[in-house]
Design an enzyme around this catalytic site. Structure first.
Site, PDB file in Angstrom:
ATOM      1  N   MET A   1      -9.600  -3.113   8.150  1.00 51.67           N
ATOM      2  CA  MET A   1      -8.956  -3.478   9.394  1.00 51.67           C
ATOM      3  C   MET A   1      -8.372  -2.431  10.031  1.00 51.67           C
ATOM      4  SD  MET A   1      -7.886  -7.564   8.276  1.00 51.67           S
ATOM      5  CE  MET A   1      -7.785  -8.160   9.796  1.00 51.67           C
ATOM      6  N   GLU A   2      -8.311  -1.436   9.436  1.00 51.12           N
ATOM      7  CA  GLU A   2      -7.424  -0.260  10.080  1.00 51.12           C
ATOM      8  C   GLU A   2      -7.954   1.085  10.194  1.00 51.12           C
ATOM      9  OE1 GLU A   2      -6.295  -1.801   7.323  1.00 51.12           O
ATOM     10  OE2 GLU A   2      -5.064  -3.446   8.507  1.00 51.12           O
TER      11      GLU A   2
ATOM     12  N   GLU B   1       0.918  -1.092  -0.158  1.00 51.72           N
ATOM     13  CA  GLU B   1       0.166  -0.131   0.004  1.00 51.72           C
ATOM     14  C   GLU B   1       0.986   1.285  -0.117  1.00 51.72           C
ATOM     15  OE1 GLU B   1      -4.107  -1.706   2.012  1.00 51.72           O
ATOM     16  OE2 GLU B   1      -2.388  -1.109   3.479  1.00 51.72           O
TER      17      GLU B   1
ATOM     18  N   ASP C   1     -11.970  -6.701  -3.124  1.00 55.50           N
ATOM     19  CA  ASP C   1     -12.795  -7.829  -3.042  1.00 55.50           C
ATOM     20  C   ASP C   1     -14.072  -7.409  -2.439  1.00 55.50           C
ATOM     21  OD1 ASP C   1     -10.816  -7.911  -0.385  1.00 55.50           O
ATOM     22  OD2 ASP C   1     -12.727  -8.350   0.156  1.00 55.50           O
TER      23      ASP C   1
ATOM     24  N   GLY D   1     -12.652  -4.418   1.466  1.00 56.03           N
ATOM     25  CA  GLY D   1     -13.846  -5.327   0.936  1.00 56.03           C
ATOM     26  C   GLY D   1     -14.833  -4.267   0.665  1.00 56.03           C
TER      27      GLY D   1
HETATM   28  N1  SAH Z   1      -2.731 -11.154   2.433  1.00 60.12           N
HETATM   29  C1  SAH Z   1      -2.496 -10.793   3.740  1.00 60.12           C
HETATM   30  C2  SAH Z   1      -3.640 -10.511   4.574  1.00 60.12           C
HETATM   31  C3  SAH Z   1      -4.473  -9.374   4.117  1.00 60.12           C
HETATM   32  S1  SAH Z   1      -5.534  -9.012   5.537  1.00 60.12           S
HETATM   33  C4  SAH Z   1      -1.575 -11.706   4.228  1.00 60.12           C
HETATM   34  O1  SAH Z   1      -1.678 -13.053   4.000  1.00 60.12           O
HETATM   35  O2  SAH Z   1      -0.543 -11.570   4.884  1.00 60.12           O
HETATM   36  C5  SAH Z   1      -6.553  -7.739   4.386  1.00 60.12           C
HETATM   37  C6  SAH Z   1      -6.073  -6.325   4.387  1.00 60.12           C
HETATM   38  O3  SAH Z   1      -6.586  -5.638   3.496  1.00 60.12           O
HETATM   39  C7  SAH Z   1      -6.012  -5.498   5.540  1.00 60.12           C
HETATM   40  O4  SAH Z   1      -5.238  -4.684   5.951  1.00 60.12           O
HETATM   41  C8  SAH Z   1      -7.636  -4.929   5.414  1.00 60.12           C
HETATM   42  O5  SAH Z   1      -7.551  -3.549   5.748  1.00 60.12           O
HETATM   43  C9  SAH Z   1      -7.944  -4.731   4.114  1.00 60.12           C
HETATM   44  N2  SAH Z   1      -8.877  -5.684   3.535  1.00 60.12           N
HETATM   45  C10 SAH Z   1      -9.326  -5.965   1.968  1.00 60.12           C
HETATM   46  N3  SAH Z   1     -10.310  -6.631   1.993  1.00 60.12           N
HETATM   47  C11 SAH Z   1     -10.934  -7.031   3.227  1.00 60.12           C
HETATM   48  C12 SAH Z   1     -11.844  -7.488   3.681  1.00 60.12           C
HETATM   49  N4  SAH Z   1     -12.601  -8.323   2.794  1.00 60.12           N
HETATM   50  N5  SAH Z   1     -11.911  -8.015   5.037  1.00 60.12           N
HETATM   51  C13 SAH Z   1     -11.098  -7.341   6.101  1.00 60.12           C
HETATM   52  N6  SAH Z   1      -9.954  -6.638   5.546  1.00 60.12           N
HETATM   53  C14 SAH Z   1      -9.777  -6.236   4.191  1.00 60.12           C
END
Ligand code: SAH
Length: 235
Positions: A172-173, A12, A196, A78
């Site tokens: 998530m932030e 990001e 997504d 998302g």
């Molecule tokens: N791919 C990463 C995990 C990603 S967690 C790994 O395996 O290390 C998802 C991140 O993208 C978080 O920072 C959140 O802010 C954002 N995000 C995107 N889609 C999301 C969803 N469906 N639910 C929650 N957070 C989402």
């Protein structure tokens, strides 16, 4: 003027660091902070790591330790609203924590005593983003963002978050960064590009679109910085 630009994941902020090229790296509180001068203002940039705790720590550090006076968040999210598709941009008008739950005591979801369910983002920065969107020929949706320490990949949970908080997107932030900035009196702006639909296929969609959506968001945030610089030069 010192502006903080933060993300949660390396992807990001990578497009921003790439654009700056020259910056100073400082290790602090378990993270790397990148400082640069850009068009006559100072920037501090970092990715926090995922989730509410790490993002609250990073936002606090950028403000209290590095002296940031405004904070812009760039990242992916998302979609909750069916109107939002992968790659679309959403600006948070207000944010809530969807996983904060002391409803057993009669409080609404997202509420703790002396707090509030929603924290509003800075209106002037939202206004500015409308101009930026116009100049870039992009459409940016304004909406409510719900934050929690969960990657939501479940239609039922997504719909619950949508109906409980009238949320348009989830991540998530943002909600934790909002609480920090609000408490410390720092104007903030949370921008997310959709990666997504928070449904069964969310993790696949996320993996496929993280990079391109992160670039969309980062480019927009840098244009926001340009606009802030312009407005400072006018005054
Ligand atoms: N791919 C990463 C995990 C990603 S967690 C790994 O395996 O290390 C998802 C991140 O993208 C978080 O920072 C959140 O802010 C954002 N995000 C995107 N889609 C999301 C969803 N469906 N639910 C929650 N957070 C989402």
């Amino acid at each position: 003027m010192k502006i903080a630009i933060m993300g949660a994941m390396p992807e990001e902020i990578a497009p921003i660091l790439e654009k700056l090229k020259d910056y100073k790296t400082t290790n602090y509180a378990g993270n790397k902070y990148y400082e640069a001068t850009y068009n006559g203002i100072e920037l501090v940039i970092a990715y926090s790591k995922i989730g509410k705790v790490f993002s609250a720590l990073t936002a606090s550090t950028m403000i209290e330790h590095f002296g940031a006076e405004k904070l812009l968040f760039s990242g992916v999210a998302g979609a909750v609203s069916p109107k939002l598709k992968v790659g679309d941009l959403i600006v948070a008008t207000k944010l809530a924590q969807h996983d904060l739950d002391i409803t057993a005591f009669g409080h609404p979801f997202g509420f703790v005593p002396e707090g509030s369910v929603f924290v509003e983002a800075n209106k002037a920065l939202i206004e500015m983003s409308k101009q930026v969107a116009k100049e870039m020929g992009k459409s940016v949706v304004e909406g409510i963002i719900a934050t929690g320490d969960q990657f939501v990949a479940n239609e039922e949970r997504k719909n619950w978050i949508g109906s409980t908080f009238e949320a348009d997107a989830l991540e998530m932030e943002g909600g934790s960064v909002a609480v920090v900035c609000d408490a410390l009196g720092v104007d903030f702006f949370i921008l997310r590009a959709i990666s997504d639909a928070a449904d069964m296929d969310a993790s696949f969609s996320f993996d496929e679109f993280l990079e391109t959506s992160a670039i969309e968001s980062a480019e927009f945030v840098m244009k926001m910085v340009d606009k802030i610089v312009l407005s400072l030069n006018k005054n």
